[in-house]
Design an enzyme around this catalytic site. Structure first.
Site, PDB file in Angstrom:
ATOM      1  N   SER A  38      33.191  40.009  31.323  1.00  0.00           N
ATOM      2  CA  SER A  38      33.140  38.595  30.950  1.00  0.00           C
ATOM      3  C   SER A  38      34.331  38.148  30.107  1.00  0.00           C
ATOM      4  O   SER A  38      34.599  36.953  30.007  1.00  0.00           O
ATOM      5  CB  SER A  38      31.846  38.283  30.195  1.00  0.00           C
ATOM      6  OG  SER A  38      31.860  38.843  28.902  1.00  0.00           O
ATOM      7  N   LYS A 102      32.102  37.130  22.841  1.00  0.00           N
ATOM      8  CA  LYS A 102      32.617  35.919  23.490  1.00  0.00           C
ATOM      9  C   LYS A 102      33.650  35.282  22.573  1.00  0.00           C
ATOM     10  O   LYS A 102      33.885  35.723  21.448  1.00  0.00           O
ATOM     11  CB  LYS A 102      31.499  34.905  23.760  1.00  0.00           C
ATOM     12  CG  LYS A 102      30.321  35.419  24.571  1.00  0.00           C
ATOM     13  CD  LYS A 102      30.659  35.670  26.021  1.00  0.00           C
ATOM     14  CE  LYS A 102      29.440  36.197  26.788  1.00  0.00           C
ATOM     15  NZ  LYS A 102      29.792  36.627  28.162  1.00  0.00           N
TER      16      LYS A 102
END
Length: 241
Positions: A38, A102
């Site tokens: 990701s 993230k």
């Protein structure tokens, strides 16, 4: 006899060193392993990271304490500091309890939207510049071809993102306002990231921050060179941008 006389001194040194190392690992630094794609190309599967636990203060998620304990503060943190837009952070998913990594996109009060693959922050479209093509194999071995961009977060810094398309399931999102004591997170691999654009994660409480991902210490990342495939270089003691 001289060696025996110095034994207590050596024991004190070993014990004090062990205590200092335990304190450093408990309250100052942590380590994390990247299990998914990701954050490609910024981070690769297999990267081992150093995490600064003190970067945003401390909460029950950044310290090895009883999960039921909560600091009696407004946002559950002591010596609390908000991250900057663009920081890469480690946090606990508030819905599953899993550890995620993230990039911070929206701070409390920010308005975040997506339009045709473009990030829109507080009404301003984030500038991006195409920097070439990128191809990698996903964990199942399927080759994925994407376009690489340098994106500038309004009010933040520059970083690299990749996009398969500007018309994916999360490339259009109505504007949302980040609530107090919450953050909006996104992965750099924009079409392959379970982040705040989806209800499975949503807004992340500031309390859930574990720390700032600061450094790639070493990596198990491996890539066999083949035509058309982009192999990232191995990174050792590399800062995370």
């Amino acid at each position: 006899m001289r060696l025996l006389n110095r034994l207590p001194e050596w024991l004190r040194f070993i014990l004090s060193t062990a205590v200092i190392m335990l304190i450093m690992k408990t309250v100052a630094f942590g380590s994390n392993f990247i299990p998914s794609e990701s954050m490609v190309p910024t981070l690769q599967i297999g990267d081992r990271l150093v995490v600064e636990k003190w970067a945003y203060g401390w909460s029950r998620y950044s310290l090895p304490i009883d999960p039921g304990f909560d600091f009696p503060t407004k946002n559950g943190r002591i010596f609390s500091h908000l991250p900057k837009r663009g920081d890469v952070v480690i946090f606990t998913n508030p819905k599953t309890g899993e550890t995620y990594i993230k990039r911070v996109i929206g701070l409390p009060g920010d308005r975040v939207a997506m339009s045709g693959g473009r990030l829109v922050l507080n009404g301003v479209v984030a500038p991006r510049r195409e920097t070439g093509h990128y191809a990698y194999r996903d964990p199942s071995g399927v080759p994925v071809a994407v376009t690489r961009y340098e994106e500038t977060i309004p009010g933040g810094g520059k970083h690299t993102i990749i996009e398969r398309t500007d018309h994916g399931v999360a490339d259009d999102m109505a504007e949302v306002t980040v609530p107090p004591d919450r953050l909006f997170m996104m992965g750099d691999n924009r079409d392959d990231s379970a982040d705040s654009r989806f209800p499975e994660l949503g807004f992340v409480p500031v309390e859930n921050l574990q720390g700032k991902a600061e450094l790639i210490t070493w990596s198990f990342y491996d890539c066999t060179k083949e035509p058309g495939l982009t192999c990232a270089s191995r990174r050792f003691f590399s800062p995370i941008r």
